[in-house]
Write an enzyme that holds these catalytic residues in place. Structure first.
Site, PDB file in Angstrom:
ATOM      1  N   MET A  28     -61.108  11.066  -1.338  1.00  9.09           N
ATOM      2  CA  MET A  28     -61.125  10.073  -2.414  1.00  9.09           C
ATOM      3  C   MET A  28     -59.850   9.228  -2.372  1.00  9.09           C
ATOM      4  SD  MET A  28     -63.207  11.781  -5.537  1.00  9.09           S
ATOM      5  CE  MET A  28     -61.912  12.812  -6.178  1.00  9.09           C
ATOM      6  N   HIS A  32     -52.492  12.459   1.330  1.00 11.29           N
ATOM      7  CA  HIS A  32     -51.259  13.231   1.465  1.00 11.29           C
ATOM      8  C   HIS A  32     -51.438  14.203   2.626  1.00 11.29           C
ATOM      9  CE1 HIS A  32     -53.567  16.379  -0.478  1.00 11.29           C
ATOM     10  NE2 HIS A  32     -53.801  15.570  -1.510  1.00 11.29           N
ATOM     11  N   HIS A  35     -54.766  16.111   3.119  1.00 13.27           N
ATOM     12  CA  HIS A  35     -55.840  15.350   3.779  1.00 13.27           C
ATOM     13  C   HIS A  35     -55.552  15.244   5.278  1.00 13.27           C
ATOM     14  CE1 HIS A  35     -55.903  13.377  -0.358  1.00 13.27           C
ATOM     15  NE2 HIS A  35     -57.129  13.830  -0.247  1.00 13.27           N
ATOM     16  N   GLU A 146     -59.625  24.375   1.419  1.00 17.51           N
ATOM     17  CA  GLU A 146     -59.760  25.549   0.537  1.00 17.51           C
ATOM     18  C   GLU A 146     -59.080  25.303  -0.810  1.00 17.51           C
ATOM     19  OE1 GLU A 146     -58.319  28.811   2.929  1.00 17.51           O
ATOM     20  OE2 GLU A 146     -60.322  29.152   3.756  1.00 17.51           O
ATOM     21  N   SER A 183     -51.801  17.585  -3.912  1.00 15.54           N
ATOM     22  CA  SER A 183     -52.968  16.999  -4.578  1.00 15.54           C
ATOM     23  C   SER A 183     -52.655  15.544  -4.901  1.00 15.54           C
ATOM     24  CB  SER A 183     -53.242  17.766  -5.878  1.00 15.54           C
ATOM     25  OG  SER A 183     -54.092  17.019  -6.714  1.00 15.54           O
ATOM     26  N   SER A 184     -53.666  14.705  -4.837  1.00 11.54           N
ATOM     27  CA  SER A 184     -53.459  13.298  -5.214  1.00 11.54           C
ATOM     28  C   SER A 184     -52.975  13.220  -6.649  1.00 11.54           C
ATOM     29  CB  SER A 184     -54.764  12.518  -5.064  1.00 11.54           C
ATOM     30  OG  SER A 184     -55.223  12.607  -3.732  1.00 11.54           O
TER      31      SER A 184
HETATM   32  P1  AMP Z   1     -59.977  14.706  -2.322  1.00 12.39           P
HETATM   33  O1  AMP Z   1     -59.469  13.389  -1.819  1.00 12.39           O
HETATM   34  O2  AMP Z   1     -59.122  15.301  -3.395  1.00 12.39           O
HETATM   35  O3  AMP Z   1     -61.446  14.681  -2.655  1.00 12.39           O
HETATM   36  O4  AMP Z   1     -59.832  15.715  -1.110  1.00 12.39           O
HETATM   37  C1  AMP Z   1     -60.469  15.486   0.119  1.00 12.39           C
HETATM   38  C2  AMP Z   1     -60.445  16.753   0.918  1.00 12.39           C
HETATM   39  O5  AMP Z   1     -59.094  17.163   1.145  1.00 12.39           O
HETATM   40  C3  AMP Z   1     -61.142  17.924   0.211  1.00 12.39           C
HETATM   41  O6  AMP Z   1     -61.883  18.665   1.161  1.00 12.39           O
HETATM   42  C4  AMP Z   1     -59.992  18.724  -0.329  1.00 12.39           C
HETATM   43  O7  AMP Z   1     -60.265  20.098  -0.494  1.00 12.39           O
HETATM   44  C5  AMP Z   1     -58.946  18.512   0.763  1.00 12.39           C
HETATM   45  N1  AMP Z   1     -57.609  18.762   0.242  1.00 12.39           N
HETATM   46  C6  AMP Z   1     -57.020  18.184  -0.839  1.00 12.39           C
HETATM   47  N2  AMP Z   1     -55.791  18.702  -1.047  1.00 12.39           N
HETATM   48  C7  AMP Z   1     -55.609  19.642  -0.098  1.00 12.39           C
HETATM   49  C8  AMP Z   1     -54.548  20.552   0.212  1.00 12.39           C
HETATM   50  N3  AMP Z   1     -53.426  20.602  -0.502  1.00 12.39           N
HETATM   51  N4  AMP Z   1     -54.697  21.367   1.282  1.00 12.39           N
HETATM   52  C9  AMP Z   1     -55.845  21.341   2.013  1.00 12.39           C
HETATM   53  N5  AMP Z   1     -56.869  20.508   1.781  1.00 12.39           N
HETATM   54  C10 AMP Z   1     -56.763  19.678   0.740  1.00 12.39           C
END
Ligand code: AMP
Length: 251
Positions: A28, A32, A35, A146, A183-184
């Site tokens: 999304m 960072h 990702h 995870e 985390s974003s």
């Molecule tokens: P998002 O942009 O938050 O939807 O995340 C996209 C993907 O990145 C998802 O599969 C998340 O689980 C993964 N992700 C986000 N933060 C982390 C993290 N700190 N470590 C590993 N994977 C992550």
């Protein structure tokens, strides 16, 4: 790096690389190192890697959370180019939901627990968009963190239930030096809130007693949304100021 904004263009590109293994990393945005670790893994394991950036509004039950979700598309594109990602998919709502979200994927049990309890409809939105993305991209392997363990479990279940061909690859949680899961949403934390978030991560890992953990978090003005052990894994969601954070650790 190629950029595709329509489903049709992405599908045309996919057809042109039909004989290659394709790794896919849906995101999304506000990228960072978490990702980027998924992207690196995909690049190691596949001929080409496709990343998507799509802020999926159907998974946000809270309008304010959606409106304030961090975004930095220019910087994201710069980083993806630096990593030599093959293609970026950047759809809009109309591209992903030509039916205006009339058709939805719903899981009946695990999606109602943990994050599902206080975020009604959240996992319907997640599963629906992931189904759509996997159908459009047709990746050999798709990479999920995870960090969102419940999401990962539900996606694996969906892929199995619907006989989908993509292999779902689980990737370990990336953390900062203090142990906070990247985390974003961390970008929304003030310096004082960041300290609290790091304390949350530390206590989650260190305090073995769940009741004591709950007390310690509350004492530190960290609002606990849930705290639960399932299959030897401790799951937590907390609120720090207006920011909701989730994490999980093996116990
Ligand atoms: P998002 O942009 O938050 O939807 O995340 C996209 C993907 O990145 C998802 O599969 C998340 O689980 C993964 N992700 C986000 N933060 C982390 C993290 N700190 N470590 C590993 N994977 C992550």
């Amino acid at each position: 790096m190629k950029e595709f904004r329509s489903v049709q263009d992405l599908q045309q590109f996919r057809a042109s690389v039909h004989n290659r293994s394709v790794g896919f990393v849906p995101t999304m945005g506000a990228l960072h190192q978490g990702h980027l670790s998924l992207i690196e893994k995909s690049q190691k394991e596949n001929d080409i890697t496709i990343v998507s950036i799509y802020l999926n509004e159907t998974q946000f039950n809270d309008r304010k959370d959606l409106a304030t979700y961090p975004s930095n598309l220019e910087q994201d594109i710069y980083e993806l180019k630096q990593m030599a990602v093959t293609a970026l998919f950047l759809p809009k709502y109309q591209d992903m939901y030509p039916d205006n979200y009339n058709y939805q994927v719903h899981e009946k049990t695990f999606s109602q627990e943990l994050c599902g309890q206080n975020r009604p409809g959240h996992f319907d939105g997640v599963l629906t968009v992931v189904l759509k993305l996997l159908n459009i991209v047709e990746p050999t392997k798709a990479y999920f963190g995870e960090k969102d363990y419940q999401q990962l479990t539900l996606i694996k279940g969906m892929v199995e239930s619907f006989f989908m061909k993509t292999e779902i690859i689980a990737c370990p949680i990336q953390r900062n030096e203090a142990g906070l899961a990247l985390s974003s949403r961390n970008k929304k934390l003030s310096p004082q809130e960041l300290e609290k978030a790091e304390l949350f991560a530390k206590l989650l890992k260190q305090e073995k007693d769940l009741n004591k953990l709950n007390t310690k978090l509350t004492e530190n003005h960290i609002d606990v949304d849930y705290l639960k052990v399932i299959n030897k894994r401790r799951f937590a969601a907390v609120r720090i100021g207006s920011v909701r954070l989730i994490d999980n650790v093996e116990v």
